[in-house]
Scaffold this active site. Structure first.
Site, short mmCIF file in Angstrom:
data_model
loop_
_atom_site.label_atom_id
_atom_site.label_comp_id
_atom_site.label_asym_id
_atom_site.label_seq_id
_atom_site.Cartn_x
_atom_site.Cartn_y
_atom_site.Cartn_z
N HIS A 2 0.82 -1.22 0.00
CA HIS A 2 0.00 0.00 0.00
C HIS A 2 0.85 1.26 0.00
O HIS A 2 0.34 2.35 -0.25
CB HIS A 2 -0.95 -0.02 1.20
CG HIS A 2 -2.01 -1.07 1.07
ND1 HIS A 2 -3.31 -0.79 0.71
CD2 HIS A 2 -1.94 -2.43 1.20
CE1 HIS A 2 -4.00 -1.92 0.65
NE2 HIS A 2 -3.20 -2.93 0.94
N ASP A 56 3.44 9.36 -0.96
CA ASP A 56 2.32 8.54 -0.51
C ASP A 56 2.03 7.45 -1.52
O ASP A 56 2.11 7.69 -2.73
CB ASP A 56 1.06 9.42 -0.34
CG ASP A 56 0.23 8.99 0.84
OD1 ASP A 56 0.28 7.82 1.22
OD2 ASP A 56 -0.49 9.86 1.40
O1 F6P Z 1 -0.06 3.29 3.86
C1 F6P Z 1 -0.08 2.06 4.44
C2 F6P Z 1 -1.05 1.97 5.59
O2 F6P Z 1 -1.37 0.63 5.83
C3 F6P Z 1 -2.31 2.78 5.32
O3 F6P Z 1 -3.18 2.11 4.53
C4 F6P Z 1 -2.77 3.12 6.67
O4 F6P Z 1 -3.34 4.37 6.68
C5 F6P Z 1 -1.54 3.11 7.50
O5 F6P Z 1 -0.53 2.48 6.79
C6 F6P Z 1 -1.89 2.44 8.79
O6 F6P Z 1 -0.92 2.49 9.70
P1 F6P Z 1 -1.13 1.90 11.15
O7 F6P Z 1 -1.81 0.58 11.00
O8 F6P Z 1 0.24 1.84 11.69
O9 F6P Z 1 -2.00 2.87 11.87
#
Ligand code: F6P
Length: 485
Positions: A157, A364
């Protein structure tokens, strides 16, 4: 086919509850519909050896949500350590912020191995595994080591940066080599895909042909799958949400003033400091815009135990208070700054209220806020999206006002341009973006990836086997008869 989706964070929330994270919120409706089993962390940890790693298994749409308590001894090293203090900064090209110890790396590998052992429970002959994100780069290889031969796909992602940047991650060779156990590796953009293939060729010395890498694991297909949203559903949600009490209160408080909105996790990759500096610059260059436009910045706290995040929170709070102090009036606050999460419903209504959406990350993977802002607009009077050219979304949303988030002056001018854009131009730009969102929905993304994974598996079956036959280890565990799986 029995699809098993794996991610660190899973979503249990509904539209009216706050949700953290683009991935979990985006996956929820599609996983729910697909009948898949979604496996992830329960958010809790457990001490000592675990006989039964699944803390909870509950129904999720036509499928199930299975949550694990991750091992207490390794959780910190895995999540705050290697995943978010080594991989996350590197994947966002911030090698200066990489902090990783050997213990963190070992914990990361331990948690990947722990997850693999837990997944054996779902490794039926017709199972297909789909692993999400940088928390589990090595999970495919761990599953193969346990004898799993079913298709295993992986989707990242985040961005995948240039070769030299990946070279800053401790154990980078070992990790990328482990990734090649996946039959299909998906990225958000063509650039990410090219960066990955360039690393594999140059640093691992492996052959790549038509997006297929040949390694000791066999053949890995590498391709681009830009993640989307459900734009029609989001539009309906936004139209309804304007009567939500929080949204109505905001509307009343504006008194005819225009609103710009930013919604982000409080993360250094989101370019929040640069964005605030651009607004500061705009109100300095155009004093007439004071009192006529304010910024609503929602910055949801994230990964607070990591030093870089704590530092950012302090820096932003100081900066915003300084800007408000200099430009504010007794009856006007330039920046409304909120450190909390909001439900999808409220966010949809807030996006529709704002004449300008500012999504200006330094880097991003995709950024679904950009897509949601567009989908939430009133077609008769849409707002303008100011979007960083370093967000994956910029590839599709190319009729947004694209900005370089490092160029503060130009960002300030672009936000002012957005605020005065005539209706015809706003509609033309918005319609083009909506067409892109309709062409690349989250449902399409999900279906495309699963189809490609099945194709990758057939391709593997049709070609010379490079992977040794699985040992007779599988299936290792008896399935708990009290559950359906
Ligand atoms: O960008 C990758 C990602 O998995 C996003 O989809 C999400 O916003 C973020 O990282 C979530 O991070 P965490 O689970 O550490 O809050």
């Amino acid at each position: 086919m029995n699809l098993v989706v794996v991610s660190n964070r899973v979503a249990r929330g509904k539209a009216n509850e706050p949700m953290t994270g683009g991935l979990a919120a985006a996956l929820l409706p599609v996983v729910e519909k697909s009948g898949a089993i979604w496996v992830g962390s329960s958010g809790r940890v457990r001490e000592g050896a675990q006989k039964e790693p699944f803390a909870e298994i509950e129904a999720l749409g036509a499928g199930a949500l299975a949550m694990l308590d991750l091992p207490a001894a390794h959780y910190g090293g895995y999540y705050e350590g290697f995943a978010n203090s080594a991989l996350w900064p590197a994947l966002h090209s911030r090698t200066d912020l990489i902090r990783a110890s050997q213990e963190d790396y070992l914990s990361y590998r331990e948690v990947n191995a722990f997850m693999a052992r837990a997944l054996l429970r779902f490794a039926k002959p017709e199972a297909v595994f789909w692993v999400q994100d940088y928390h589990f780069l090595a999970l495919g290889a761990e599953l193969r080591d346990l004898g799993v031969t079913q298709p295993i796909g992986f989707f990242l992602h985040t961005p995948w940066p240039a070769r030299a940047v990946i070279g800053g991650v401790p154990h980078h060779r070992e990790l990328v080599e482990a990734m090649l156990a996946y039959d299909l590796i998906g990225f958000q953009t063509q650039d990410d895909c090219e960066n990955f293939l360039s690393y594999v060729q140059s640093d691992l010395g492996l052959g790549v042909q038509d997006g297929v890498v040949a390694s000791r694991h066999g053949r890995s297909h590498v391709a681009v799958f830009p993640i989307g949203i459900d734009p029609e559903k989001f539009a309906v949600q936004a139209a309804k949400a304007v009567s939500h009490p929080d949204v109505s209160r905001l509307r009343r408080s504006l008194n005819g003033e225009k609103l710009a909105i930013g919604v982000d996790r409080l993360d250094y990759s989101k370019g929040l400091v640069n964005r605030i500096n651009a607004f500061d610059e705009m109100w300095t260059l155009h004093p007439a815009l004071r009192r006529t436009v304010s910024l609503l910045q929602i910055a949801t706290p994230s990964r607070g135990a990591i030093e870089a995040y704590g530092n950012l929170q302090n820096e932003l709070a100081k900066l915003i208070s300084d800007v408000n102090g200099r430009h504010g009036e007794v009856d006007w606050t330039p920046i409304r700054y909120l450190n909390k999460g909001f439900s999808q419903t409220v966010l949809a209504g807030l996006y529709r209220t704002a004449q300008v959406g500012v999504v200006t990350p330094l880097h991003d993977g995709m950024n679904l806020v950009a897509k949601e802002y567009v989908a939430a607009q009133n077609p008769a009077d849409p707002g303008v999206l100011v979007l960083s050219k370093f967000a994956g979304a910029a590839n599709e949303l190319d009729t947004a006002l694209l900005v370089n988030p490092h160029d503060i002056d130009s960002m300030a001018r672009t936000i002012a341009t957005a605020l005065s854009m005539p209706l015809t131009e706003r509609r033309m730009r918005w319609e083009a973006m909506m067409a892109k969102l309709r062409a690349g929905t989250i449902q399409q993304w999900f279906a495309d990836f699963v189809d490609a994974l099945e194709e990758a598996q057939s391709d593997k079956a049709a070609t010379e086997p490079l992977v040794p036959e699985p040992p007779t280890l599988w299936p290792l565990r008896s399935v708990n008869s009290s559950t359906r799986f």
